[in-house]
Scaffold this motif. Structure first.
Motif, short mmCIF file in Angstrom:
data_model
loop_
_atom_site.label_atom_id
_atom_site.label_comp_id
_atom_site.label_asym_id
_atom_site.label_seq_id
_atom_site.Cartn_x
_atom_site.Cartn_y
_atom_site.Cartn_z
N VAL A 100 0.85 -1.20 0.00
CA VAL A 100 0.00 0.00 0.00
C VAL A 100 0.88 1.24 0.00
O VAL A 100 0.66 2.19 -0.76
CB VAL A 100 -0.96 -0.01 1.21
CG1 VAL A 100 -1.64 1.35 1.38
CG2 VAL A 100 -2.00 -1.10 1.05
N GLU A 101 1.90 1.25 0.83
CA GLU A 101 2.80 2.40 0.92
C GLU A 101 3.55 2.62 -0.40
O GLU A 101 3.66 3.73 -0.89
CB GLU A 101 3.78 2.22 2.07
CG GLU A 101 4.73 3.37 2.29
CD GLU A 101 4.03 4.66 2.68
OE1 GLU A 101 4.57 5.75 2.36
OE2 GLU A 101 2.96 4.61 3.29
N SER A 108 1.28 4.06 -3.02
CA SER A 108 0.76 5.40 -2.76
C SER A 108 1.55 6.45 -3.52
O SER A 108 1.09 7.57 -3.71
CB SER A 108 0.78 5.71 -1.26
OG SER A 108 2.11 5.89 -0.80
N ARG A 109 2.72 6.10 -3.99
CA ARG A 109 3.58 7.02 -4.74
C ARG A 109 3.65 6.68 -6.23
O ARG A 109 4.48 7.21 -6.94
CB ARG A 109 4.97 6.99 -4.15
CG ARG A 109 5.03 7.55 -2.74
CD ARG A 109 6.41 7.37 -2.15
NE ARG A 109 6.61 8.07 -0.92
CZ ARG A 109 6.16 7.70 0.25
NH1 ARG A 109 5.44 6.61 0.37
NH2 ARG A 109 6.42 8.40 1.34
#
Length: 135
Positions: free
Chosen positions: A27-28, A31-32
């Motif tokens: 997810v992290e 996110s970018r």
């Protein structure tokens, strides 16, 4: 119990680990990234290629007197502008992994074929596997 049995896990255990990765790190990472281009999460390689590589590094480490032989898996990322004829251009910008021979008696952060390692003779790393995504 054999040494191999100490390292095996059930498919249910694999699911727990994969779901935890998806819920947190993945997810992290994404996110970018553009929603239409999520990062890779699986890597596969032809079994025969992997067996040949393991044989190659086993023999090369044997020549160097390494008795506690290992394989290190390293995370990397293909740069967007990498010019490499061996690489599938669809993989540019994606996370990837590669394998390296390692002497388990030495510092775990060093591959035996990297600068500064006591066994700095070149033994090749293994790359160019399948990356998913992209789909």
């Amino acid at each position: 119990m054999s040494n191999l049995e100490k390292h095996l896990m059930s498919p249910d255990q694999s699911i727990i680990l994969a779901e935890e990765y998806m819920r947190t790190n993945y997810v992290e990472i994404n996110s970018r990234r553009p929603a239409s281009k999520p990062d890779s999460k699986t890597y596969s390689i032809d079994l025969e290629v992997l067996k040949e590589y393991l044989k190659l590094i086993d023999e090369e480490m044997e020549k160097r007197g390494i008795t506690n032989k290992g394989v290190r898996v390293t995370l990397g990322k293909y740069p967007e502008n990498l010019k490499d004829p061996k690489l599938n251009p669809e993989y540019l910008g994606y996370q990837m992994i590669f394998f390296s021979p390692t002497d388990l008696d030495e510092n775990q952060n060093k591959s035996i074929n990297k600068e500064g390692s006591p066994k700095s003779d070149e033994i090749p790393d293994l790359n160019y596997m399948n990356v998913t995504p992209p789909f």
